[in-house]
Scaffold this motif. Structure first.
Motif, PDB file in Angstrom:
ATOM      1  N   GLY A 110      31.291  26.106  93.101  1.00 46.97           N
ATOM      2  CA  GLY A 110      31.870  27.350  93.611  1.00 46.97           C
ATOM      3  C   GLY A 110      31.200  27.861  94.872  1.00 46.97           C
ATOM      4  O   GLY A 110      31.736  28.754  95.542  1.00 46.97           O
ATOM      5  N   ALA A 111      30.024  27.311  95.219  1.00 44.06           N
ATOM      6  CA  ALA A 111      29.325  27.795  96.428  1.00 44.06           C
ATOM      7  C   ALA A 111      30.065  27.311  97.683  1.00 44.06           C
ATOM      8  O   ALA A 111      30.623  26.212  97.695  1.00 44.06           O
ATOM      9  CB  ALA A 111      27.890  27.277  96.436  1.00 44.06           C
ATOM     10  N   PRO A 112      30.063  28.143  98.732  1.00 44.72           N
ATOM     11  CA  PRO A 112      30.710  27.707  99.972  1.00 44.72           C
ATOM     12  C   PRO A 112      29.861  26.643 100.666  1.00 44.72           C
ATOM     13  O   PRO A 112      28.642  26.605 100.474  1.00 44.72           O
ATOM     14  CB  PRO A 112      30.748  28.985 100.821  1.00 44.72           C
ATOM     15  N   PHE A 113      30.494  25.755 101.398  1.00 42.78           N
ATOM     16  CA  PHE A 113      29.706  24.791 102.172  1.00 42.78           C
ATOM     17  C   PHE A 113      30.401  24.450 103.477  1.00 42.78           C
ATOM     18  O   PHE A 113      31.602  24.623 103.626  1.00 42.78           O
ATOM     19  CB  PHE A 113      29.378  23.529 101.365  1.00 42.78           C
ATOM     20  N   GLU A 114      29.576  23.985 104.416  1.00 43.31           N
ATOM     21  CA  GLU A 114      30.102  23.516 105.703  1.00 43.31           C
ATOM     22  C   GLU A 114      29.849  22.025 105.806  1.00 43.31           C
ATOM     23  O   GLU A 114      28.908  21.511 105.185  1.00 43.31           O
ATOM     24  CB  GLU A 114      29.400  24.246 106.859  1.00 43.31           C
ATOM     25  N   LEU A 115      30.659  21.369 106.617  1.00 42.85           N
ATOM     26  CA  LEU A 115      30.510  19.919 106.758  1.00 42.85           C
ATOM     27  C   LEU A 115      29.856  19.569 108.088  1.00 42.85           C
ATOM     28  O   LEU A 115      30.019  20.301 109.072  1.00 42.85           O
ATOM     29  CB  LEU A 115      31.877  19.246 106.642  1.00 42.85           C
ATOM     30  N   PRO A 116      29.119  18.455 108.122  1.00 42.98           N
ATOM     31  CA  PRO A 116      28.476  18.059 109.377  1.00 42.98           C
ATOM     32  C   PRO A 116      29.505  17.534 110.384  1.00 42.98           C
ATOM     33  O   PRO A 116      30.599  17.133 110.008  1.00 42.98           O
ATOM     34  CB  PRO A 116      27.542  16.922 108.938  1.00 42.98           C
ATOM     35  N   ASP A 117      29.117  17.529 111.655  1.00 49.02           N
ATOM     36  CA  ASP A 117      29.937  16.860 112.665  1.00 49.02           C
ATOM     37  C   ASP A 117      29.647  15.366 112.559  1.00 49.02           C
ATOM     38  O   ASP A 117      28.490  14.962 112.425  1.00 49.02           O
ATOM     39  CB  ASP A 117      29.554  17.331 114.076  1.00 49.02           C
ATOM     40  N   VAL A 118      30.687  14.566 112.638  1.00 46.72           N
ATOM     41  CA  VAL A 118      30.513  13.114 112.608  1.00 46.72           C
ATOM     42  C   VAL A 118      30.884  12.588 113.989  1.00 46.72           C
ATOM     43  O   VAL A 118      32.021  12.755 114.440  1.00 46.72           O
ATOM     44  CB  VAL A 118      31.406  12.464 111.526  1.00 46.72           C
ATOM     45  N   VAL A 119      29.904  11.984 114.653  1.00 42.17           N
ATOM     46  CA  VAL A 119      30.149  11.427 115.992  1.00 42.17           C
ATOM     47  C   VAL A 119      29.805   9.949 115.916  1.00 42.17           C
ATOM     48  O   VAL A 119      28.641   9.583 115.738  1.00 42.17           O
ATOM     49  CB  VAL A 119      29.285  12.119 117.065  1.00 42.17           C
ATOM     50  N   GLY A 120      30.815   9.096 116.019  1.00 39.91           N
ATOM     51  CA  GLY A 120      30.581   7.671 115.774  1.00 39.91           C
ATOM     52  C   GLY A 120      30.035   7.530 114.366  1.00 39.91           C
ATOM     53  O   GLY A 120      30.594   8.079 113.421  1.00 39.91           O
ATOM     54  N   ARG A 121      28.914   6.800 114.232  1.00 38.65           N
ATOM     55  CA  ARG A 121      28.316   6.636 112.902  1.00 38.65           C
ATOM     56  C   ARG A 121      27.263   7.688 112.605  1.00 38.65           C
ATOM     57  O   ARG A 121      26.583   7.621 111.589  1.00 38.65           O
ATOM     58  CB  ARG A 121      27.694   5.252 112.791  1.00 38.65           C
ATOM     59  N   SER A 122      27.101   8.611 113.526  1.00 36.69           N
ATOM     60  CA  SER A 122      26.014   9.576 113.377  1.00 36.69           C
ATOM     61  C   SER A 122      26.510  10.875 112.726  1.00 36.69           C
ATOM     62  O   SER A 122      27.521  11.447 113.147  1.00 36.69           O
ATOM     63  CB  SER A 122      25.436   9.808 114.779  1.00 36.69           C
ATOM     64  N   TRP A 123      25.830  11.289 111.690  1.00 33.01           N
ATOM     65  CA  TRP A 123      26.214  12.521 110.994  1.00 33.01           C
ATOM     66  C   TRP A 123      24.988  13.254 110.430  1.00 33.01           C
ATOM     67  O   TRP A 123      25.011  14.452 110.229  1.00 33.01           O
ATOM     68  CB  TRP A 123      27.166  12.201 109.824  1.00 33.01           C
ATOM     69  N   SER A 124      23.872  12.516 110.201  1.00 38.96           N
ATOM     70  CA  SER A 124      22.769  13.096 109.435  1.00 38.96           C
ATOM     71  C   SER A 124      22.041  14.198 110.203  1.00 38.96           C
ATOM     72  O   SER A 124      21.593  15.185 109.615  1.00 38.96           O
ATOM     73  CB  SER A 124      21.787  12.011 108.982  1.00 38.96           C
ATOM     74  N   ARG A 125      21.951  14.041 111.536  1.00 39.94           N
ATOM     75  CA  ARG A 125      21.263  15.079 112.312  1.00 39.94           C
ATOM     76  C   ARG A 125      22.029  16.411 112.194  1.00 39.94           C
ATOM     77  O   ARG A 125      21.451  17.457 111.953  1.00 39.94           O
ATOM     78  CB  ARG A 125      21.172  14.649 113.782  1.00 39.94           C
ATOM     79  N   SER A 126      23.340  16.307 112.345  1.00 36.83           N
ATOM     80  CA  SER A 126      24.167  17.509 112.239  1.00 36.83           C
ATOM     81  C   SER A 126      24.085  18.075 110.807  1.00 36.83           C
ATOM     82  O   SER A 126      24.031  19.294 110.607  1.00 36.83           O
ATOM     83  CB  SER A 126      25.603  17.143 112.599  1.00 36.83           C
ATOM     84  N   TYR A 127      24.039  17.185 109.832  1.00 35.91           N
ATOM     85  CA  TYR A 127      23.940  17.617 108.425  1.00 35.91           C
ATOM     86  C   TYR A 127      22.655  18.414 108.195  1.00 35.91           C
ATOM     87  O   TYR A 127      22.665  19.509 107.628  1.00 35.91           O
ATOM     88  CB  TYR A 127      23.978  16.368 107.539  1.00 35.91           C
TER      89      TYR A 127
END
Ligand code: FAD
Length: 292
Positions: free
Chosen positions: A60-77
């Motif tokens: 039930g908690a709100p969440f946001e998703l990371p930006d995915v650029v090419g194969r990269s997502w973890s930094r944004s996460y």
């Protein structure tokens, strides 16, 4: 975990979805069915197609998703504020089907427990608690298994976390394929029907049967590893003693010792390292004994 980028999409896509239903398949597996969002665009590649699963930190908690650029997502996460950063874990597509309402995707989540019997890990707890319409997202990661390798005899070994992957691989293998699949599950009731080639013998190893823990078999993956090390048993499975040679291939996933030591044993038995796909899906912590 091994990384085999060539079977991963160059631009992996993030799909939003929601929970449709969740039901207990067996003592150790909960099946969560997802649909909606943009899941209708998901293209299932079969075999061990896996993804990163993003779920709210608490139901039930709100969440946001990371930006995915090419194969990269973890930094944004990691840059997301902790208050809205979703939980992330790796899962396999168990089944995909088209319905009148669109695509449905099943995830088979292993329900592992701590000493007190509590579902201790985030996704296991989420899988039984998330009501219909709970939002999730999945980031497509493609395959670890390389179907091109499976031209000769194949040895497959996994613990319960690898059951969805192995089921997909057995479904996708050429019907003439030869080999053996060693599959360890916590209880006899966790065994499922598997539609594999006739020449691939299925050997179920049930952890709570016949193992007193003194020989290490109480540790997830240890019994499957013992079977992998037993080349006589593999030979009896339809592979000749020399049959694990240079055209053989192997797939070993699950608890990290099973993956690493299984790979070592299979390499010693003659399978070239390049033809062994292995992945430590998770690490056993002795203090977290299974309560089942
Ligand atoms: C490519 C890939 C595909 C996978 N597919 C599946 C799948 O389809 N189904 C599935 O159930 N798992 C699958 N896994 C394994 C899953 O990612 C791990 O079990 C993961 O630890 C679960 O994440 P979590 O965030 O809930 O728990 P974590 O926060 O990672 O772990 C919490 C605690 O639980 C323990 N733990 C984690 N998994 C287990 C377990 N199975 N048994 C006992 N203790 C455990 C950990 O040691 C840790 O102490 C897959 C892993 C990979 C890499």
């Amino acid at each position: 975990m091994t990384r085999r980028f060539h079977l991963m999409p160059n631009d992996p896509r993030l799909f939003s979805a929601h929970v449709v239903r969740s039901r207990r398949l067996s003592p150790s597996f909960q099946r969560v069915t997802l649909a909606g969002g943009d899941l209708d665009d998901f293209v299932y590649a079969g075999f061990d197609h896996w993804f990163r699963l993003f779920t709210p930190q608490t139901v039930g908690a709100p969440f946001e998703l990371p930006d995915v650029v090419g194969r990269s997502w973890s930094r944004s996460y990691l840059a997301l504020d902790e208050a809205v950063r979703p939980h992330c874990a790796n899962y396999t597509v168990a089944e995909v089907r088209s319905t009148d309402d669109g695509v449905e995707l099943d995830i088979d989540v292993v329900l592992h427990r701590d000493d007190s019997g509590r579902l201790s890990a985030p996704v296991a707890a989420w899988s039984v608690a998330a009501p219909p319409d709970s939002p999730v997202a999945i980031l497509d990661q493609g395959l670890l298994f390389d179907p091109v390798l499976a031209s000769g005899p194949i040895v497959i070994a996994c613990d319960e976390t690898g059951v969805p992957a192995v089921r997909g691989i057995l479904r996708g293998l050429d019907r003439q394929a030869q080999g053996v699949a060693i599959i360890e599950v916590p209880t006899a009731a966790d065994r499922v029907e598997l539609a594999g080639p006739e020449g691939v013998r299925i050997e179920w190893v049930v952890r709570d049967e016949g193992h007193d823990g003194q020989d290490g078999h109480g540790v997830p993956g240890a019994a499957a590893l013992a079977a992998v090390r037993s080349l006589d048993a593999l030979s009896a499975g339809g592979l000749s003693a020399g049959g694990l040679g240079t055209d053989g291939c192997a797939y070993v996933v699950g608890e990290s010792d099973l993956a690493a030591e299984g790979r070592r044993a299979l390499h010693r038995a003659g399978v070239p390292k390049a033809r062994i796909v292995f992945s430590g899906y998770w690490k056993h912590s002795p203090e977290l004994a299974l309560a089942e």
